[in-house]
Design a protein around this motif. Structure first.
Motif, PDB file in Angstrom:
ATOM      1  N   ARG A  41      38.169  26.084  -4.934  1.00 43.27           N
ATOM      2  CA  ARG A  41      37.057  24.959  -5.549  1.00 43.27           C
ATOM      3  C   ARG A  41      36.325  24.340  -4.017  1.00 43.27           C
ATOM      4  NH1 ARG A  41      41.567  21.297  -8.409  1.00 43.27           N
ATOM      5  NH2 ARG A  41      42.560  22.107  -6.526  1.00 43.27           N
ATOM      6  N   SER A  42      34.967  24.396  -4.201  1.00 40.62           N
ATOM      7  CA  SER A  42      34.187  24.035  -2.909  1.00 40.62           C
ATOM      8  C   SER A  42      33.690  22.586  -2.965  1.00 40.62           C
ATOM      9  CB  SER A  42      32.982  24.964  -2.792  1.00 40.62           C
ATOM     10  OG  SER A  42      32.062  24.557  -3.656  1.00 40.62           O
ATOM     11  N   GLY A  43      34.096  21.680  -4.089  1.00 39.71           N
ATOM     12  CA  GLY A  43      33.627  20.300  -3.707  1.00 39.71           C
ATOM     13  C   GLY A  43      32.241  19.892  -4.054  1.00 39.71           C
ATOM     14  N   HIS A  44      31.217  20.848  -4.122  1.00 40.02           N
ATOM     15  CA  HIS A  44      29.888  20.483  -4.064  1.00 40.02           C
ATOM     16  C   HIS A  44      29.283  20.129  -5.445  1.00 40.02           C
ATOM     17  CE1 HIS A  44      25.700  21.531  -3.505  1.00 40.02           C
ATOM     18  NE2 HIS A  44      25.590  22.329  -4.373  1.00 40.02           N
ATOM     19  N   MET A  45      29.987  20.856  -6.291  1.00 40.47           N
ATOM     20  CA  MET A  45      29.541  20.301  -7.960  1.00 40.47           C
ATOM     21  C   MET A  45      30.507  20.914  -8.649  1.00 40.47           C
ATOM     22  SD  MET A  45      26.343  22.957  -9.143  1.00 40.47           S
ATOM     23  CE  MET A  45      26.419  21.889 -10.784  1.00 40.47           C
ATOM     24  N   LEU A  46      30.711  20.469 -10.235  1.00 32.44           N
ATOM     25  CA  LEU A  46      31.633  20.774 -11.052  1.00 32.44           C
ATOM     26  C   LEU A  46      31.442  22.495 -11.222  1.00 32.44           C
ATOM     27  CD1 LEU A  46      33.397  19.788 -13.198  1.00 32.44           C
ATOM     28  CD2 LEU A  46      31.960  19.960 -14.973  1.00 32.44           C
ATOM     29  N   GLY A  47      32.454  23.045 -10.950  1.00 33.53           N
ATOM     30  CA  GLY A  47      32.569  24.560 -11.047  1.00 33.53           C
ATOM     31  C   GLY A  47      32.114  25.343  -9.982  1.00 33.53           C
ATOM     32  N   SER A  48      31.856  24.607  -8.746  1.00 32.63           N
ATOM     33  CA  SER A  48      31.486  25.269  -7.693  1.00 32.63           C
ATOM     34  C   SER A  48      32.649  25.953  -6.793  1.00 32.63           C
ATOM     35  CB  SER A  48      30.545  24.614  -6.636  1.00 32.63           C
ATOM     36  OG  SER A  48      31.335  23.592  -6.171  1.00 32.63           O
ATOM     37  N   VAL A  49      32.351  27.021  -6.083  1.00 30.67           N
ATOM     38  CA  VAL A  49      33.555  27.828  -5.531  1.00 30.67           C
ATOM     39  C   VAL A  49      33.121  28.351  -4.193  1.00 30.67           C
ATOM     40  CG1 VAL A  49      34.832  28.505  -7.649  1.00 30.67           C
ATOM     41  CG2 VAL A  49      33.132  29.930  -6.882  1.00 30.67           C
ATOM     42  N   TRP A  50      34.024  28.430  -3.190  1.00 24.24           N
ATOM     43  CA  TRP A  50      33.922  29.461  -2.107  1.00 24.24           C
ATOM     44  C   TRP A  50      34.592  30.722  -2.719  1.00 24.24           C
ATOM     45  CZ3 TRP A  50      38.665  30.933  -0.381  1.00 24.24           C
ATOM     46  CH2 TRP A  50      39.687  30.168  -0.440  1.00 24.24           C
ATOM     47  N   LEU A  51      34.457  31.802  -1.962  1.00 25.92           N
ATOM     48  CA  LEU A  51      34.925  33.218  -2.216  1.00 25.92           C
ATOM     49  C   LEU A  51      35.484  33.864  -1.145  1.00 25.92           C
ATOM     50  CD1 LEU A  51      32.023  34.118  -4.560  1.00 25.92           C
ATOM     51  CD2 LEU A  51      34.496  33.805  -5.515  1.00 25.92           C
ATOM     52  N   ARG A  52      36.452  34.621  -1.259  1.00 25.11           N
ATOM     53  CA  ARG A  52      36.974  35.405   0.029  1.00 25.11           C
ATOM     54  C   ARG A  52      37.336  36.997  -0.819  1.00 25.11           C
ATOM     55  NH1 ARG A  52      41.295  32.368   2.254  1.00 25.11           N
ATOM     56  NH2 ARG A  52      40.173  32.031   4.148  1.00 25.11           N
ATOM     57  N   LEU A  53      36.863  37.782  -0.102  1.00 28.06           N
ATOM     58  CA  LEU A  53      36.766  39.364  -0.593  1.00 28.06           C
ATOM     59  C   LEU A  53      37.834  40.195   0.527  1.00 28.06           C
ATOM     60  CD1 LEU A  53      33.719  40.151  -2.357  1.00 28.06           C
ATOM     61  CD2 LEU A  53      35.585  39.302  -3.263  1.00 28.06           C
ATOM     62  N   GLN A  54      38.432  40.880  -0.021  1.00 32.91           N
ATOM     63  CA  GLN A  54      39.044  41.997   0.697  1.00 32.91           C
ATOM     64  C   GLN A  54      38.453  43.321   0.234  1.00 32.91           C
ATOM     65  OE1 GLN A  54      41.787  41.142   2.987  1.00 32.91           O
ATOM     66  NE2 GLN A  54      41.474  43.177   3.945  1.00 32.91           N
ATOM     67  N   MET A  55      37.592  43.983   1.001  1.00 34.79           N
ATOM     68  CA  MET A  55      36.686  45.051   0.722  1.00 34.79           C
ATOM     69  C   MET A  55      37.038  46.184   1.459  1.00 34.79           C
ATOM     70  SD  MET A  55      32.642  45.158  -0.474  1.00 34.79           S
ATOM     71  CE  MET A  55      31.834  45.167   1.282  1.00 34.79           C
ATOM     72  N   GLY A  56      37.845  47.140   1.108  1.00 35.89           N
ATOM     73  CA  GLY A  56      38.445  48.096   1.994  1.00 35.89           C
ATOM     74  C   GLY A  56      39.102  47.343   3.253  1.00 35.89           C
ATOM     75  N   ASP A  57      38.662  47.846   4.414  1.00 39.30           N
ATOM     76  CA  ASP A  57      39.539  47.250   5.750  1.00 39.30           C
ATOM     77  C   ASP A  57      38.810  45.989   5.949  1.00 39.30           C
ATOM     78  OD1 ASP A  57      41.272  49.374   5.749  1.00 39.30           O
ATOM     79  OD2 ASP A  57      39.922  50.381   6.962  1.00 39.30           O
ATOM     80  N   ASN A  58      37.663  45.262   5.437  1.00 40.34           N
ATOM     81  CA  ASN A  58      37.251  44.192   5.612  1.00 40.34           C
ATOM     82  C   ASN A  58      37.521  42.902   4.826  1.00 40.34           C
ATOM     83  OD1 ASN A  58      35.343  44.997   8.081  1.00 40.34           O
ATOM     84  ND2 ASN A  58      34.579  46.425   6.335  1.00 40.34           N
ATOM     85  N   GLN A  59      37.535  41.812   5.724  1.00 38.60           N
ATOM     86  CA  GLN A  59      37.638  40.524   4.899  1.00 38.60           C
ATOM     87  C   GLN A  59      36.373  40.025   5.015  1.00 38.60           C
ATOM     88  OE1 GLN A  59      40.134  36.450   5.003  1.00 38.60           O
ATOM     89  NE2 GLN A  59      41.120  38.254   5.675  1.00 38.60           N
ATOM     90  N   LEU A  60      35.859  39.165   3.937  1.00 43.31           N
ATOM     91  CA  LEU A  60      34.953  38.578   4.040  1.00 43.31           C
ATOM     92  C   LEU A  60      34.960  37.256   3.370  1.00 43.31           C
ATOM     93  CD1 LEU A  60      32.449  41.156   2.130  1.00 43.31           C
ATOM     94  CD2 LEU A  60      32.863  40.987   4.389  1.00 43.31           C
ATOM     95  N   PHE A  61      34.334  36.219   3.656  1.00 43.36           N
ATOM     96  CA  PHE A  61      34.328  34.831   3.466  1.00 43.36           C
ATOM     97  C   PHE A  61      32.775  34.096   3.005  1.00 43.36           C
ATOM     98  CE2 PHE A  61      34.124  30.440   4.166  1.00 43.36           C
ATOM     99  CZ  PHE A  61      35.131  29.801   3.352  1.00 43.36           C
ATOM    100  N   TYR A  62      32.594  33.830   1.902  1.00 43.34           N
ATOM    101  CA  TYR A  62      31.366  33.111   1.550  1.00 43.34           C
ATOM    102  C   TYR A  62      31.823  31.658   1.216  1.00 43.34           C
ATOM    103  CZ  TYR A  62      27.217  32.279  -0.857  1.00 43.34           C
ATOM    104  OH  TYR A  62      25.868  31.787  -1.460  1.00 43.34           O
TER     105      TYR A  62
END
Length: 437
Positions: A145-166
């Motif tokens: 949960r990202s605290g911006h608004m109801l239902g808003s999220v941050w995301l972390r992906l493991q894509m192959g050998d790379n980890q991504l954060f949004y």
């Protein structure tokens, strides 16, 4: 090797849209619009859209969501990963976006059929915050949960050998909404046989407030003093706010800071508060009783007609007025502004970003044909400034970081300061940019 394409959102406010391509997968974070003119849309490369493995939507605000139907128009066959509150909010946002575009004499670049074609997968129904979900071979997801608004999220992906954060739009200072910090030690690695990389390959981080270092408390203290001053001189204060988001936060705040003050609230904002009460998993436990009190306050008035709005405005008591549409493009927001313009005792407070060309922006710049009451901009924090970015850089160790959601000159200033402090591989990009890492 991984490639980031910025189709919108970096170096500007609005139309957030980021496409990341690895060896196996191509994914998208958000697909929104920019509320200028009849709308500015992401710089979509139509041939790539059918090749998307997955699309992720961080929240419902139009600058992150209103271009999603274009994906289905251009051949996307997959699903949109988001949360249940976000899906429920989208209907109102699409309705308001249609009205905005039509009011500017424009046409939507997609049909209702493309909106109906959107298919969703609900994050919280698949995995709890902090858990890892295998989407496809070589693609795993974690959310919080990202605290911006109801239902808003941050995301972390493991894509192959790379980890991504949004980060999506992020705020750790919400009085109502709970937030999951991305550096929380309870957020475990993807799997025992594929340990989480200690360093993220790429982070895309909200820095909408740029070099602003003020805390939420500082901003609210200034707003309290201003509203108190307007009330002392007998004036009304108008706060135009989005239907979902800071409107509910500011309403709760106003009820508690100005006990006994009469507050006029449009029905959509109160409906948003009821949604918060219905989705308790998203709310700070200590805030729930404030939500209950607000919905039952005898000092909160919800007009059911134009006559009732007029009666309340013409009463002897100064009002704090909450209406929808932070950019003040809607007929109702303009109606309130026109009524309040009759007296210099009244005031309008813009608490968020006002896009170029919108009525709110023209009021702030004094570019309207008519004279209006006092108009000021006093922000309420639902995004990150430089101090928040510093904290997030500590929580998410990343080899490459892109700061987004602010004009490029402001982003450049933030990055210059962070580099002076020892941070490296910080990027200030613009729509159309490509970054290979």
């Amino acid at each position: 090797m991984m490639e980031l394409k910025v189709w919108g959102g970096a170096g500007e406010h609005g139309r957030s849209c980021y496409v990341l391509t690895g060896d196996q997968h191509r994914i998208m974070f958000d697909c929104g619009v920019k509320k200028e003119g009849t709308g500015e849309y992401p710089l979509l490369q139509e041939g790539l859209i059918p090749q998307l493995t997955a699309v992720f939507l961080s929240h419902a605000h139009e600058d992150h969501s209103m271009a999603l139907p274009l994906l289905y128009k251009h051949g996307y066959q997959g699903e949109i990963w988001t949360t249940r509150p976000t899906v429920l909010q989208l209907e109102l946002y699409f309705a308001n976006w249609r009205k905005y575009v039509a009011g500017r004499g424009g046409d939507l670049p997609y049909d209702l059929a493309h909106i109906s074609a959107m298919r969703f997968r609900i994050l919280e129904e698949e995995v709890e915050p902090g858990g890892w979900l295998q989407l496809k071979e070589g693609l795993k997801l974690q959310w919080g949960r990202s605290g911006h608004m109801l239902g808003s999220v941050w995301l972390r992906l493991q894509m192959g050998d790379n980890q991504l954060f949004y980060s999506g739009d992020f705020s750790r200072e919400s009085a109502l909404l709970d937030v999951d910090l991305p550096g929380d030690s309870n957020f475990h690695h993807p799997s025992d046989n594929h340990p989480l990389l200690q360093e993220t390959s790429l982070s895309i981080i909200d820095n909408a407030y740029g070099t602003d270092e003020e805390s939420q408390d500082q901003k609210l203290n200034a707003l309290r003093r201003f509203i108190h001053g307007v009330g002392e001189r007998g004036g009304h204060v108008l706060l135009p706010v989005p239907a979902f988001g800071r409107g509910q936060e500011l309403l709760i705040w106003a009820i508690n800071i100005f006990p006994g003050q009469h507050i006029l609230v449009e029905q959509e904002i109160l409906d948003g508060l009821r949604q918060i009460a219905d989705w308790q998993d998203w709310v700070r436990p200590e805030a729930l009783h404030y939500v209950e009190e607000a919905m039952n306050s005898p000092h909160v008035h919800v007009p059911s007609s134009q006559d009732e709005r007029l009666r309340l405005l013409q009463g002897k008591d100064p009002l704090i007025i909450f209406t929808t549409d932070g950019m003040m493009e809607s007929p109702r927001a303009r109606w309130y502004a026109e009524r309040l313009s009759s007296s210099t005792d009244n005031a309008i407070v813009i608490t968020g970003h006002a896009s170029e060309g919108t009525f709110a922006r023209r009021l702030l710049k004094g570019e309207t044909e008519e004279s209006y009451c006092e108009v000021v901009q006093m922000g309420y924090k639902i995004h990150q400034g430089i101090n928040d970015v510093r904290l997030m850089l500590q929580e998410v160790s990343s080899r490459n970081t892109v700061l987004v959601h602010a004009p490029k000159p402001e982003t450049d200033r933030v990055i210059a300061r962070l580099i002076e402090e020892g941070h490296r591989s910080m990027f200030s990009l613009e729509p159309g940019a490509v970054l290979n890492i």
